[in-house]
Structure formats: C-alpha cells, structure tokens
Enzyme design. Sequence first.
Site, PDB file in Angstrom:
ATOM      1  CE  LYS A  80      -4.542   0.680   0.244  1.00 29.79           C
ATOM      2  NZ  LYS A  80      -5.586  -0.112  -0.431  1.00 29.79           N
ATOM      3  N   GLY A 186     -18.569   7.721  -0.717  1.00 31.92           N
ATOM      4  CA  GLY A 186     -17.550   7.978  -1.721  1.00 31.92           C
ATOM      5  C   GLY A 186     -17.791   7.155  -2.967  1.00 31.92           C
ATOM      6  CB  VAL A 188     -16.684   1.915  -2.662  1.00 33.98           C
ATOM      7  CG1 VAL A 188     -17.310   0.580  -2.274  1.00 33.98           C
ATOM      8  CG2 VAL A 188     -15.434   1.688  -3.499  1.00 33.98           C
ATOM      9  CE1 TYR A 190     -25.396   8.994  -3.848  1.00 34.02           C
ATOM     10  CE2 TYR A 190     -25.265   7.908  -5.990  1.00 34.02           C
ATOM     11  CZ  TYR A 190     -25.923   8.752  -5.102  1.00 34.02           C
ATOM     12  OH  TYR A 190     -27.122   9.328  -5.465  1.00 34.02           O
TER      13      TYR A 190
END
Length: 349
Positions: A80, A186, A188, A190
């Site tokens: 990450k 956001g 994802v 929504y």
Amino acid sequence: MSLFEHHEFDNHKEVVFCNDEKSGLKAIIAVHNTNLGPSLGGCRMFPYANSGEALTDVLRLSKGMTYKAAMANLNQGGGKAVIIGDPRTQKSRDMFLALGDFIERLGGDYITAEDSGVAVSDLHATAERTQYVSGIKAKFTYDGSPADGNPAPGTAYGVFVGLKTTVEYALHSSLDGVKVAIQGLGHVGYRLAKHLRDAGAELYVTDIFPEQLEKAREELGATVVQPNDIYGLDVDVFAPCALGAILNDNTIPQIKAKVIAGAANNQLAREALGSVLRSKGICYAPDYVINAGGIIDIYHQTQDGTPDDLRKHLESIGDTLREIYIRADETDQANNLVANVIAEERFNK
C-alpha cells in the site's frame, strides 16, 4: 519514529519513506508480503495529522492487502502507499510523477493502483515514471459499462454481493425492506447504496460532504443522519464505507444492527473486537474479504478474460464469506479470526 517495534509492523518486507521537496510529496510505501507474488495495493491521499498516523494506516492497509489477495485466490502479495496531504487542495501532477520514481526504485515489489483521494487520472502521471501501475488500462467491466480503469464499481458490486450473502445467512432474509445504515458515500459507498436501493433496501446515510448526502436524498430516497448518530440507529445492517478503526470500544456498544458489512478497510480497531461482536450476536463480514472486488477487477484487466469471468469472480466473494461463517459457527470463533487462519494457510505455504 519506531518502526520495527511498531505495533502494526508484523514483519513487513519493506517500508519506504518518500520525500520530494520540489513537488511537496510526502508519502510512505509499505510492502507487507510477497510470498504469493508482487505486492499490489492502492495509493491513498489523506490529510493525516502527522507521519505517525500515516505510518500506522499504511502498515495496517498493506497487511490487509496480503490477506485480501489470499482470500480472493490471487497470486499477489500485499502492499500500500499513502500520501500525506489534502487531495482536494494539495494534489499536483508533480507529486504523482515523483511517486512514480520512488515506486520504480522498488523494482516491481510494489504495484500501485487507485484508492481514496487518488483518481485514475493521477496514476497516469505516475505511469510516466514507472511500469508498476495497475488499473489504468481497463478493457472491460463486470456489467458491460464503459471501462475507465476505476476499480470502485467492482469493489461496490463485490460488497453488495457479500452484504446480501451475510443478510441471507445471519438474518434469513432477502434485502427487500432491510434497513441499512451506510457510513461514507464515496466512490464505493454511493455505488453500494444504489445497488441496495435497487434491491429494495431502506437506506440511512451519513458523510462528511453535504453534496453527497443531498445527492443520496434526492436520487436514492435515503434518510440523512448526523455522523455520530449512524452507529446507534435501529437498523438491520451497518455498512462502514469510510476510513478504518471505526469498530472500537466507543462505537460497538452503540450498534444495534445484527450485521456489519461494508467497504472500509481495517474496520476493527483491534482483532479482539471480532469476538466482542460475536458475543453480541453480530455477524461481521471481514473487511478484506468483502471488499476484495477492486483487486479482483484489476487482476482481470491483466488477463485474457471476459466480463462474465470478472462477474463470476466478484460473486465468489459471497461463497467465501459463507465458508467463513459456517466454519466460525462450527468452531465458535470470531469471523475475522477464522478468515485470518484461512488466509494465512494460503500465503504462508
């Protein structure tokens, strides 16, 4: 700053601190494990209060990606990147060019992709400086919509499938009429809300951006609530879709929902809280299992597959969760601990 003694270090293979004075880039790249293949994980941009907060986040996120890839049956490791800064006011093209230089120096141990605060368009700049960028040349989507490289639709669909499976298993119910509280609207969150509305669920939502709340109210018929009120609602499902560690000693006692299933990474402030949830009769969908749709989508873009192959792989998230729940009930263990054991069996071979 202590690294090897950090409580989230967990034998990370590499942790790189990136500072580029010219562009203002301040970032951290963490490579957790590469036993199954090169580490892949998105790059997040967030206005962390300090570098210690950013380090904790990137270590937790990269470890989660190792487990996520293993549970999604992918030949990938976990990594990450986080950029310290406000994506709405401090983002620049030069930052992402500089990030590309740092990633290239890792020689393929880390492959980056999109995450919160970072758009696919930002990664095109990074790709000018490194070959180790994924998710920017999508060939198809699971539903046949235009492909732009954004993994959010795949992530949201996978979470929807996982949430539906969890409700069926724990509540013996379809989604029609089920009350769902969604924290975060956001890219994802929504999309998940739209899937749930189409399935007949009743939505309660909160977000830090008023425009997203108004959109959900107008387009989805959602009930808007204040951020601190989302935990204690009398609903069936709580869907965390914002930042991590929101299931903690302060929030868990407030939760009335019997299912927790959402897109956020690292939802549990500490692993032991999974057992607390089980003792309260709450069925928790381990986050790195239910939100694996993004890396599944990115993986399929590198293969000679089809939209149907991608859709079937995304829908297998439900099967994996069901396997976890059955094994957890048979052994009377917390769902997250069972998921950890299965993942470790896979990437520690």
